[in-house]
Design a protein around this motif. Structure first.
Motif, PDB file in Angstrom:
ATOM      1  N   UNK A  68      53.439  51.386  82.984  1.00 46.87           N
ATOM      2  CA  UNK A  68      52.919  52.732  82.723  1.00 46.87           C
ATOM      3  C   UNK A  68      53.112  53.621  83.952  1.00 46.87           C
ATOM      4  N   UNK A  69      53.522  54.867  83.696  1.00 44.50           N
ATOM      5  CA  UNK A  69      53.744  55.855  84.751  1.00 44.50           C
ATOM      6  C   UNK A  69      52.780  57.026  84.592  1.00 44.50           C
ATOM      7  N   UNK A  70      52.405  57.610  85.729  1.00 43.66           N
ATOM      8  CA  UNK A  70      51.688  58.884  85.732  1.00 43.66           C
ATOM      9  C   UNK A  70      52.494  59.865  86.585  1.00 43.66           C
ATOM     10  N   UNK A  71      52.886  60.989  85.976  1.00 40.80           N
ATOM     11  CA  UNK A  71      53.692  61.996  86.652  1.00 40.80           C
ATOM     12  C   UNK A  71      52.922  63.307  86.780  1.00 40.80           C
ATOM     13  N   UNK A  89      52.094  59.748  74.398  1.00 44.36           N
ATOM     14  CA  UNK A  89      51.782  59.836  75.818  1.00 44.36           C
ATOM     15  C   UNK A  89      50.578  60.751  75.958  1.00 44.36           C
ATOM     16  N   UNK A  90      50.076  60.904  77.191  1.00 43.86           N
ATOM     17  CA  UNK A  90      48.876  61.708  77.422  1.00 43.86           C
ATOM     18  C   UNK A  90      49.180  62.853  78.379  1.00 43.86           C
ATOM     19  N   UNK A  91      48.623  64.035  78.083  1.00 40.98           N
ATOM     20  CA  UNK A  91      48.860  65.231  78.879  1.00 40.98           C
ATOM     21  C   UNK A  91      47.536  65.878  79.289  1.00 40.98           C
ATOM     22  N   UNK A 170      55.705  79.424  85.121  1.00 41.34           N
ATOM     23  CA  UNK A 170      55.580  78.007  85.456  1.00 41.34           C
ATOM     24  C   UNK A 170      54.178  77.505  85.141  1.00 41.34           C
ATOM     25  N   UNK A 171      54.117  76.311  84.585  1.00 40.17           N
ATOM     26  CA  UNK A 171      52.867  75.621  84.343  1.00 40.17           C
ATOM     27  C   UNK A 171      52.924  74.260  85.028  1.00 40.17           C
ATOM     28  N   UNK A 172      51.793  73.585  85.098  1.00 43.74           N
ATOM     29  CA  UNK A 172      51.741  72.246  85.684  1.00 43.74           C
ATOM     30  C   UNK A 172      50.899  71.343  84.790  1.00 43.74           C
ATOM     31  N   UNK A 173      51.263  70.067  84.762  1.00 47.38           N
ATOM     32  CA  UNK A 173      50.480  69.111  83.979  1.00 47.38           C
ATOM     33  C   UNK A 173      50.671  67.697  84.518  1.00 47.38           C
ATOM     34  N   UNK A 174      49.719  66.839  84.175  1.00 48.21           N
ATOM     35  CA  UNK A 174      49.841  65.403  84.421  1.00 48.21           C
ATOM     36  C   UNK A 174      50.293  64.752  83.119  1.00 48.21           C
ATOM     37  N   UNK A 175      51.194  63.794  83.262  1.00 49.92           N
ATOM     38  CA  UNK A 175      51.762  63.114  82.092  1.00 49.92           C
ATOM     39  C   UNK A 175      51.710  61.607  82.330  1.00 49.92           C
ATOM     40  N   UNK A 176      50.996  60.900  81.465  1.00 46.82           N
ATOM     41  CA  UNK A 176      50.929  59.443  81.531  1.00 46.82           C
ATOM     42  C   UNK A 176      51.692  58.873  80.348  1.00 46.82           C
ATOM     43  N   UNK A 177      52.628  57.974  80.645  1.00 49.91           N
ATOM     44  CA  UNK A 177      53.549  57.503  79.613  1.00 49.91           C
ATOM     45  C   UNK A 177      53.974  56.074  79.937  1.00 49.91           C
ATOM     46  N   UNK A 178      54.118  55.237  78.903  1.00 50.91           N
ATOM     47  CA  UNK A 178      54.619  53.887  79.158  1.00 50.91           C
ATOM     48  C   UNK A 178      56.145  53.892  79.170  1.00 50.91           C
ATOM     49  N   UNK A 179      56.721  52.809  79.667  1.00 50.64           N
ATOM     50  CA  UNK A 179      58.170  52.764  79.858  1.00 50.64           C
ATOM     51  C   UNK A 179      58.932  52.869  78.538  1.00 50.64           C
ATOM     52  N   UNK A 180      58.361  52.345  77.474  1.00 51.03           N
ATOM     53  CA  UNK A 180      59.040  52.441  76.179  1.00 51.03           C
ATOM     54  C   UNK A 180      59.170  53.899  75.743  1.00 51.03           C
TER      55      UNK A 180
END
Length: 235
Positions: A68-71, A89-91, A170-180
Motif C-alpha cells: 500500500x502507498x500513500x501519496x 483508493x482513498x482521497x 492547482x489543488x492538493x490531496x492525499x491518495x492511498x492506494x494498493x499496488x494492484x
C-alpha cells in the motif's frame, strides 16, 4: 516528463508534484500473501521473482493488494477530477470552503488542438496566434483571481467565492492506494490515449513504483501493461 526532485518526490508540470509519503509492504509483501496459501515462506530472490511473474501473467492479482502507498499530490483541478474516477483508493483533498486558494494556476507551455478522430483527445499543432492565446489564458487567470479576492474581501463566503476559480487552479490531496489499483491506474493513465497532463503524473507514479517494487514492476511491464508509452519499460 516528470522531474525527480528527490528520491520520494517528482515535480510535474509547472507547479505540481507527486510525493511518496509512506509505503507499507513491497515485493516481499506480495510474496508472503501469495505463499500463505501453501503455508510457506519466501524461497529466495530467484523463486520469489518467478512467483511474482506467475501471479501477474495469470492474473492472480489479490496478493498485490497487500502493498500500500500513500501519496501527496499537487495537480490542476481538471487532472484531479480524472484521478478521482479511480474509486478503489482513498482521497482527502484540500477544501476551498475551509481555506483560501493561492494564486496558482497551470499555465501550459504550448497549446494543442482537438484531435479530428478522437472526440475527447488532442494533438500537437502550430497555431499562428499561439502567443496571443497563451496571453489570453494568463489574463483570464489574473482577472478571475482578482475578482475572487474582491469577493473574499467583501465578506463573501469562501464556499461561494470559489465558484470563480477555473479548472486550471492547482489543488492538493492525499491518495492511498494498493499496488494492484496503482497498476490499473498506470495502465490506463500512462497510455498515449490519456490526456497529456494526466500522463505526466502517471509516469511519475510509474517511476516510484519501479523504484520501490522492482520485481512487480518488471512483471507489470511484461504481463500487465497494455498501453503505448516508451517511458513504460524495464530499464
Amino acid at each position: 516528463m516528470a522531474h525527480q526532485a528527490s528520491k520520494q518526490q517528482y515535480e510535474v508540470l509547472d507547479k505540481g508534484f507527486v510525493r511518496l509519503v509512506e509505503q507499507m509492504g513491497g515485493d516481499l509483501a506480495v510474496v508472503l500473501a501469495a505463499r500463505v496459501s501453501y503455508g510457506s515462506r519466501p524461497q529466495g530472490e530467484e523463486k520469489d521473482r518467478r512467483l511474482i511473474n506467475y501471479l501477474m501473467k495469470h492474473h492472480h492479482e489479490t496478493p498485490f493488494e497487500h502493498a500500500v502507498y500513500k501519496f501527496h499530490v499537487k495537480c490542476p483541478l481538471f487532472v484531479a477530477r480524472q484521478w478521482f474516477r479511480h474509486r478503489w483508493s482513498s482521497f482527502n483533498e484540500i477544501s476551498a470552503r475551509y481555506t483560501e486558494f493561492p494564486d496558482e494556476f497551470y499555465r501550459p507551455a504550448q497549446l494543442r488542438v482537438q484531435a479530428p478522430r478522437n472526440k475527447q483527445g488532442s494533438e500537437p499543432a502550430q497555431l499562428e496566434n499561439e502567443a496571443e492565446l497563451l496571453r489570453l489564458i494568463e489574463q483570464t487567470h489574473q482577472l478571475l483571481y482578482q475578482n475572487y479576492q474582491k469577493l473574499l474581501a467583501a465578506g463573501v463566503a469562501r464556499e461561494l467565492a470559489r465558484g470563480l476559480l477555473p479548472m486550471n487552479s492547482y489543488t492538493q490531496f492525499y491518495w492511498t492506494v494498493n499496488a494492484r489499483s496503482l497498476m490499473n491506474f498506470v495502465n490506463l493513465r500512462a497510455d498515449e490515449g490519456a490526456q497529456w497532463e494526466m500522463r505526466q503524473y502517471a509516469e511519475a507514479l510509474a517511476q516510484i513504483f519501479e523504484q520501490t517494487m522492482p520485481w512487480s514492476w518488471e512483471a507489470f511491464v511484461n504481463f500487465y501493461w497494455s498501453g503505448e508509452n516508451p517511458a513504460i519499460k524495464v530499464r
